[in-house]
Write an enzyme that holds these catalytic residues in place. Structure first.
Site: not given
Length: 589
Positions: A137, A251-252, A508, A513-514
């Site tokens: 990434r 965390r992110k 998914g 993420c989508g």
């Protein structure tokens, strides 16, 4: 075996092997130092007895160390205590060299390094789907890429043949697939040479910074987000070489700057959103919203922080926010460690006070309320559009499901140089935009073969389709998404007429993420049954809204088989009943 000692060394006092240190010195010699800032609890403390010198505890104040060392801390905190993720920025070169030179074997690698720590260097091992290969990434602030960068990306995946491809992501970023550990050193150094990086693109760090994909050419923008996000990227990540101080967040964090009423980067689903607004005197400031995120257990929109900041405050405010999150954020249950949990724990007022203290007592403005007489319909960036510069246009092309191959990067670069300014923008909708195309070149550009694959004027549904990776590559994926999404949406475009765009977003799994929750229609991978047998399936969500007055979609159906003969009719029924679609008189092929 010397290599195995290097690979499996623990952080309880062991030092890197000598060849690692010399390699590190060579590679990082150009890294610019980061000046320390005088903020509460920001100075590194002596490490506790028995904790190795490379522990991730180095930059944590005492209270945060206590949380990281607690028996209830999650596994990732234990991994960081043992060895900071920033060590991956050195280890990745060591491991790459040792494997290339045959001094170690893949089987000897430390699994915590391979599966967890290397994510801080941007390398994601997908052992369940592609063992021994990595997704890499990148960081692409504001989604802007040059022709030289595009060509380097092509060269990075070309050697892997069918295994090598790339995806545009919902953070207007690029993920390369098929990269091997042996090649990682070459790819990382090549990224630096063209002004890109993969460092700190994964794990507990700040993800790709997003803004307005038509910044600088947009007739309606309040500010050009590109230089702001470039400066923020350089500050947060030490010009692409990694910033150790921010390698151990709880965390992110997703951060964006929105400069128009379209809200192209979706501030409502970012941990930190800066919304550009104009005060009555014309000064542009930024209302701050915080806390939006999606996860398996919770999906929530951001909330106002109750303040605005000036452009001069953007960088120090962001820096302070990361330190507050690092020093005060929870480190227990991994599902309760995103920024919103801290904001809710201390309260909005206290969180804002902490930010002020970490900025040396800075004062913030009141949030700016802007009244608009008319509603604003979010613009579709695909197609041909006039720029604010006379005689120039931007051209948006649909990249179905965001999937790219080496030849695509090469062709996009060539088209950008031939007809535009040699740069492109990628979007959160996984598409590509060419800027500064003169009127006189438009017709010739539209005839380029590239746009047979990536149409400038796609079908109504294909133009709004978004998809995550799905289970082709991702071990979390409960359903295949990309190829299926394209087939399903193209079939629906062929059978239906719609008077307005309908955005269909495929994801998914519940990690989303989508971003299924922002689609007019969202499909999320889930178990299903067909004719008594377990099959891949989807939950279906309806009603997501983006732009002004956003809203998250709500669950409409579950257990819908991901079989085209079932899924297409079900979605067709929804489009007709809920979105006013009509059957075409004659279905197109």
């Amino acid at each position: 075996m010397q290599s195995r000692q290097c690979l499996n060394r623990k952080a309880s006092g062991a030092r890197p092997c000598a060849n690692s240190r010399s390699l590190t010195a060579r590679v990082l010699a150009t890294a610019a130092p980061v000046a320390p800032s005088a903020t509460p609890a920001s100075a590194p403390l002596p490490l506790p007895d028995g904790v190795g010198e490379h522990s991730g505890l180095k930059h944590l104040p005492e209270a945060a160390r206590t949380r990281a060392l607690d028996k209830k801390a999650n596994k990732f905190e234990k991994v960081k205590v043992e060895k900071c993720g920033s060590r991956a920025w050195n280890d990745v070169f060591e491991l790459s060299s040792l494997l290339k030179e045959g001094k170690t074997k893949w089987e000897d690698l430390n699994l915590d390094d391979v599966d967890i720590r290397l994510k801080w260097a941007g390398l994601f091992h997908r052992g369940k789907r592609t063992p021994g290969k990595f997704m890499m990434r990148l960081k692409v602030p504001n989604g802007e890429l040059t022709a030289a960068q595009l060509r380097f990306l092509a060269s990075s995946i070309a050697p892997y043949g069918a295994d090598g491809c790339a995806d545009i992501t919902t953070r207007a970023n690029i993920q390369l697939r098929g990269v091997t550990m042996e090649d990682s050193e070459t790819v990382i150094k090549g990224l630096w040479d063209v002004g890109l990086t993969s460092f700190q693109s994964g794990m507990d760090s700040v993800r790709n910074l997003t803004g307005n994909p038509i910044a600088g050419v947009d007739p309606h923008e309040l500010v050009d987000t590109r230089p702001l996000l470039r400066d923020m990227e350089a500050m947060l990540f030490n010009n692409g070489k990694g910033r150790e101080e921010f390698a151990n967040l709880p965390r992110k964090l997703n951060i964006c700057i929105s400069s128009t009423r379209d809200d192209f980067p979706h501030t409502h689903i970012n941990d930190v959103g800066y919304e550009a607004v104009a005060k009555p005197n014309g000064e542009v400031v930024y209302n701050v919203v915080v806390g939006g995120y999606f996860s398996i257990k919770r999906n929530i929109m951001s909330i106002p922080l109750g303040c605005s900041i000036t452009q001069d405050q953007l960088m120090p405010f962001t820096e302070a926010l990361l330190r507050v999150f690092r020093d005060h954020g929870p480190r227990g249950d991994r599902q309760q460690t995103r920024l919103m949990w801290l904001v809710e724990a201390v309260g909005v007022d206290k969180f804002r006070q902490l930010l002020s203290e970490y900025m040396g007592g800075a004062t913030f403005g009141e949030p700016v309320h802007v009244h608009h007489d008319q509603p604003w319909e979010r613009r579709n960036l695909l197609g041909v559009h006039r720029q604010r510069q006379a005689g120039l246009n931007w051209v948006g092309a649909c990249v179905p499901a965001g999937r790219l191959h080496a030849a695509d990067f090469e062709e996009i670069a060539a088209v950008a140089e031939k007809y535009g300014d040699g740069t492109v923008r990628i979007t959160c909708e996984e598409n590509v935009i060419f800027t500064n195309v003169p009127d006189a070149k438009l017709e010739a550009m539209k005839a380029e073969p590239l746009f047979q694959r990536f149409p400038i004027f796609p079908g109504v549904l294909l133009s709004g389709m978004v998809s995550c990776t799905g289970n082709q590559f991702c071990g979390f994926g409960l359903a295949e998404t990309k190829a299926k999404a394209v087939k399903v949406v193209e079939a629906l475009d062929a059978q239906l007429e719609l008077s307005r765009p309908v955005r269909i977003q495929f994801t998914g799994c519940p990690n989303s993420c989508g971003q299924a929750q922002v689609g007019d229609i969202g499909l999320m991978g889930a178990p299903a049954k067909h004719e008594g047998k377990a099959v891949e399936g989807y939950k279906i969500f309806l009603g997501g809204k983006i732009g002004e007055n956003p809203a998250l979609a709500t669950e409409f159906a579950q257990g819908v088989p991901a079989i085209e003969s079932v899924l297409v009719p079900r979605l067709k029924e929804i489009l007709i009943s809920e979105f006013g679609a009509k059957e075409r008189a004659t279905a197109t092929a």
